[in-house]
Design a protein around this motif. Structure first.
Motif, PDB file in Angstrom:
ATOM      1  N   SER A 150      -8.651   0.147   3.375  1.00 23.48           N
ATOM      2  CA  SER A 150      -8.069  -1.105   2.879  1.00 23.48           C
ATOM      3  C   SER A 150      -8.779  -2.317   3.486  1.00 23.48           C
ATOM      4  CB  SER A 150      -6.570  -1.165   3.181  1.00 23.48           C
ATOM      5  OG  SER A 150      -6.315  -1.139   4.567  1.00 23.48           O
ATOM      6  N   THR A 151      -9.240  -2.204   4.738  1.00 26.05           N
ATOM      7  CA  THR A 151      -9.991  -3.303   5.352  1.00 26.05           C
ATOM      8  C   THR A 151     -11.369  -3.432   4.703  1.00 26.05           C
ATOM      9  OG1 THR A 151      -8.820  -2.895   7.431  1.00 26.05           O
ATOM     10  CG2 THR A 151     -10.755  -4.304   7.541  1.00 26.05           C
ATOM     11  N   LEU A 177      -5.674   3.320  -2.044  1.00 29.70           N
ATOM     12  CA  LEU A 177      -4.759   2.624  -1.141  1.00 29.70           C
ATOM     13  C   LEU A 177      -3.384   3.290  -1.100  1.00 29.70           C
ATOM     14  CD1 LEU A 177      -5.496  -1.128  -2.037  1.00 29.70           C
ATOM     15  CD2 LEU A 177      -6.625   0.324  -0.353  1.00 29.70           C
ATOM     16  N   GLU A 181      -0.257  -0.794   1.012  1.00 28.20           N
ATOM     17  CA  GLU A 181      -1.506  -1.539   0.856  1.00 28.20           C
ATOM     18  C   GLU A 181      -1.652  -2.072  -0.568  1.00 28.20           C
ATOM     19  OE1 GLU A 181      -4.080   0.982   4.193  1.00 28.20           O
ATOM     20  OE2 GLU A 181      -4.102   1.597   2.095  1.00 28.20           O
TER      21      GLU A 181
END
Length: 514
Positions: A150-151, A177, A181
């Protein structure tokens, strides 16, 4: 001036053996969230890849802000303030977040008044400020290989924003995700729209379209079926147009008739590569004719349980019994021969050999046995016959049939290929990890039917999914995991969605039921 910021008129794109887009016309207004909806392989990503300059259309015209353009490359698209977050991220894994974002547009300072060098201090500061402005908090100095999915996605979005993109294309942005998220990302997309950006969302997830999109275009096998106002259109109508038939949202199944114990996990403990315990004293049984689902938020040890059963990672202690035989120390091939089929979470690294053909991938479990191999010589005719049979049976869509290199196939059709190969093994235990991740509503419906059909044939099914709806629809028995430990085991009929959710979050006290 045109009211449309993007117009794609009569776009046709052909690849060997397939027409990916067939005379498609779409018009997108400035400041709207415009969704492209369609089955896996319907031509959504191809259409947007032409808008981003990755392909050129064979026929048709593209207009940006009312002016006709010929997009020759992604760099050309970037100059026209078009950005794209791809389904499979385009990041350099050993570079930092800031280095990835500023690549090609690095801030430069002069040393000794004349020597230009990259000003990484300024780059880090710019990225920190940009990430805070849009609520996409990242640490600019973190290395890509050390951050989660997700980052990484935030980094891709920041790459577009750093280049001052006004038209933002998201290709299947929620496919990898967790539910939490996904909620965060959809809020980000809405805030970008509120900031004046135009969003194009490629997806097959109807509930996401209903939550955030203004209009949606529906593609089916490369053709434009309709452009619809989302607020006034039901998900059922969208699904039927997308798949081209009536779709049943409810999974129909008879009550389970569990038989003998096929899988018996006893006090299993598993550690990851960092020597951190991820599975803690787990005991679980799966019977023939039964679907046992492990429900849990991502990263709570459920995937490691599946990997330990399949032999991908070792058990530190405990036993795994299959049909009464201890398989804890057997090799992967020995476990397969004993009767395990495995659909892994990571289809590209563990499920397929990406540069092999479809026929080769569909034979990976059996290539060394008769009739695929005679005295060490592979029989290509058998490979082809097997592949053609499975392509038709499982509706695997590929441009060149058996000869298609799987890397060139859509993610959903790659998933169908793995499921076809594993189900055809006729194993007594079938492990499905995230089996419908990245699939459209029609394919999900078919896979749920296949899972239930295998159960009804007397197979033992272990299902691991982050989709709570999928678990509640398919499972006969639910085991809820939190922080590596099983919190609750009960019949699916005895649990509500809310109760399962509470156990998943560790809210309820640990308790077990047979």
């Amino acid at each position: 001036m045109s009211e449309y910021i993007v117009e794609m008129k009569h776009i046709t794109k052909r690849f060997p053996g397939i027409v990916a887009n067939d005379d498609v016309t779409i018009q997108i207004k400035k400041g709207e969230i415009f969704a492209l909806l369609g089955e896996n392989g319907a031509g959504k990503s191809t259409l947007m890849s032409m808008l981003f300059g990755m392909y050129e259309p064979d026929e048709g015209e593209i207009y940006i802000r009312g002016e006709k353009v010929k997009l020759e490359s992604p760099n050309h698209a970037t100059k026209l303030n078009i950005g794209m977050v791809h389904q499979h991220f385009k990041l350099v894994s050993n570079y930092t977040i800031a280095e990835n974002i500023v690549m090609g547009m690095e801030p430069v300072k002069k040393v000794l008044g004349c020597i230009p060098v990259v000003d990484m201090k300024k780059a880090n500061q710019d990225i920190r400020e940009l990430s805070e402005k849009y609520g996409l908090a990242v640490n600019p100095t973190d290395v890509i290989s050390d951050i989660n999915v997700s980052t990484q996605q935030r980094v891709e979005i920041l790459k577009m924003l750093y280049r001052e993109a006004e038209i933002l294309i998201f290709d299947e942005p929620t496919a990898v995700l967790t539910p939490q998220e996904i909620d965060f990302l959809l809020d980000i997309i809405k805030s970008l729209r509120d900031d004046g950006k135009t969003i194009i969302l490629i997806t097959h997830k109807l509930e996401e379209i209903k939550r955030i999109a203004d209009r949606c275009a529906i593609l089916n096998r490369g053709r434009l079926m309709d452009v619809m106002d989302v607020a006034t259109t039901s998900t059922k109508v969208m699904a039927n147009k997308m798949v081209g038939r009536e779709v049943n949202f409810e999974t129909e199944k008879e009550p389970a008739k569990p038989g003998k114990t096929i899988l018996d996990i006893q006090h299993l403990n598993v550690y990851n590569k960092q020597d951190f315990q991820v599975v803690k004293d787990v005991s679980l049984e799966v019977h023939s004719g039964e679907i046992v689902a492990i429900a849990g938020v991502a990263g709570n040890g459920q995937v490691e349980i599946a990997d330990a059963i399949a032999g991908l990672i070792p058990a530190r202690s405990g036993k795994i019994l299959l049909n009464g035989r201890d398989i804890t120390d057997l090799s992967i091939r020995e476990r397969t021969t004993e009767g395990i089929s495995y659909i892994p979470e990571d289809r590209q690294n563990y499920g397929l050999v990406m540069d092999f053909t479809l026929s080769e991938n569909l034979a990976l479990r059996n290539y060394y046995k008769e009739p695929f191999c005679h005295k060490g010589v592979l029989d290509q005719k058998i490979f082809e016959d097997n592949s053609e049979k499975l392509i038709e049976k499982y509706d695997i869509r590929s441009g060149q049939g058996s000869k298609t290199v799987v890397r060139s196939m859509s993610g959903g059709n790659q998933q169908k290929a793995i499921i076809a190969r594993e189900v055809e093994q006729d194993s007594s235990l079938m492990i499905f990890v995230q089996p419908t991740r990245g699939l459209d509503i029609g394919a999900i419906e078919n896979i749920h039917k296949q899972i239930i059909a295998e159960r009804d044939k007397g197979k033992a099914i272990l299902l691991i999914s982050l989709e709570l709806d999928e678990i509640m629809n398919c499972a006969d028995t639910i085991a809820v995991i939190y922080n590596g430990s099983i919190q609750k085991i009960a019949k699916a009929s005895e649990l509500t969605t809310n109760e399962v959710g509470e156990f998943m979050m560790g809210v309820k006290n640990k308790e077990k039921e047979a």
